[in-house]
Write an enzyme that holds these catalytic residues in place. Structure first.
Site, short mmCIF file in Angstrom:
data_model
loop_
_atom_site.label_atom_id
_atom_site.label_comp_id
_atom_site.label_asym_id
_atom_site.label_seq_id
_atom_site.Cartn_x
_atom_site.Cartn_y
_atom_site.Cartn_z
N ASP A 215 11.47 2.44 0.27
CA ASP A 215 10.51 3.54 0.15
C ASP A 215 10.77 4.66 1.16
O ASP A 215 11.53 4.50 2.11
CB ASP A 215 9.08 3.01 0.28
N ASN B 75 -2.83 -5.33 3.13
CA ASN B 75 -3.53 -5.45 1.85
C ASN B 75 -2.67 -6.14 0.79
O ASN B 75 -3.02 -6.15 -0.38
CB ASN B 75 -3.97 -4.07 1.35
N HIS C 138 0.50 -5.24 -0.04
CA HIS C 138 1.51 -4.41 -0.72
C HIS C 138 2.92 -4.86 -0.34
O HIS C 138 3.16 -5.36 0.74
CB HIS C 138 1.30 -2.91 -0.47
N GLU D 161 0.84 -0.66 -3.99
CA GLU D 161 -0.49 -0.97 -3.49
C GLU D 161 -1.23 -1.90 -4.46
O GLU D 161 -0.83 -2.02 -5.63
CB GLU D 161 -1.27 0.33 -3.31
#
Ligand code: F6R
Length: 257
Positions: free
Chosen positions: A66, A135, A137, A142
């Site tokens: 990313d 979380n 990811h 996400e």
């Protein structure tokens, strides 16, 4: 698929050994690389060992997961800068074989399609390294990201921007969006190694353990991958049920190269 190590250093030792073995047996391997705090000790240990062994990395191809939208590759907080600082500048890589998404691409959708196509043209990823967000990811996929999504542009969640503000001056300067390899490219990798270290990952690791595969916790998809390993340290394992911790801690320690 879950293994507990005493600490982040022993995981770095193990993962760097896995990388060395992969590259020694296949010098033109295609690697999927991650950034973030978790990977820093992994790359540091890898560089140390690769130098000592005089490992040839010149034929390797890599694809990073990313990049932040709006940051140029020269920006000190870009993932391109992170990769230079922690890995690329230390060994004799061929820079034309090192790929990261371009956070300044004029047409980001088109760029995402091209990035995904480039991964396929190179034969797909052989070994994908992953960290995991608080979380759940992976890459910047996400919670709620469809499992079949290829490389795409994503709006970062508040949680992710807050977690990553430690790398920026404050929360407000964390970019709002990113280009990320999708769940599709990650799951197509022949082998996946996810690392989670520290107390801040304990809650999501426990949720991963208890949960079925669900898009609400993206890394649960790895339960469906035939060759995925989840490597955690004792701090990240601290909220697992006691009997699970005890049985995994009792397992023989994996041997690092
Ligand atoms: C980074 C990436 C992210 C991170 C995750 C954990 O390229 O894709 O999924 O791996 O946010 O980040 P750290 O390691 O900083 O906790």
């Amino acid at each position: 698929m879950l293994q507990i190590f005493p600490d982040a250093f022993s995981i770095a030792d193990y993962v760097s050994g896995t990388l060395i073995e992969k590259i020694a047996s296949k010098p033109d391997a295609v690697l999927g690389l991650a950034t973030g705090g978790t990977m820093e000790p992994v790359y540091a240990r890898f560089v140390e060992k690769a130098r000592r062994l005089d490992l040839d990395v010149s034929r390797l191809t890599s694809f990073n997961l990313d990049e932040y939208v709006g940051l140029s590759a020269d920006h000190p907080k870009s993932y391109a800068a992170y990769m230079r600082q922690h890995l690329f500048q230390h060994l004799a890589f061929d820079s034309s074989r090192l790929h990261l998404p371009d956070g300044l691409a004029p047409d980001l959708q088109q760029h995402s399609r091209e990035y995904s196509a480039r991964v396929q043209q190179c034969g797909g990823i052989e070994l994908q390294l992953l960290g995991v967000g608080g979380n759940g990811h992976i890459g910047f996929n996400e919670p709620g990201t469809p499992f079949e999504s290829p490389c795409h542009v994503v709006e970062l969640s508040e949680r992710t921007r807050r977690d990553n503000s430690r790398f920026f001056e404050d929360n407000a300067t964390v970019p709002a969006s990113a280009v990320t390899m999708g769940m599709y490219e990650i799951m197509m990798a022949r082998e996946v190694v996810l690392v989670a270290t520290g107390e801040s990952k304990a809650e999501i690791v426990a949720r991963w353990y208890e949960s079925d595969v669900t898009e609400a916790i993206p890394f649960t998809i790895l339960k469906r991958h035939a060759r995925a390993k989840i490597l955690i340290d004792e701090a990240a394992a601290s909220l697992l049920p006691e009997r699970v911790r005890q049985s995994l801690l009792a397992a023989p320690a994996p041997v690092a190269a």
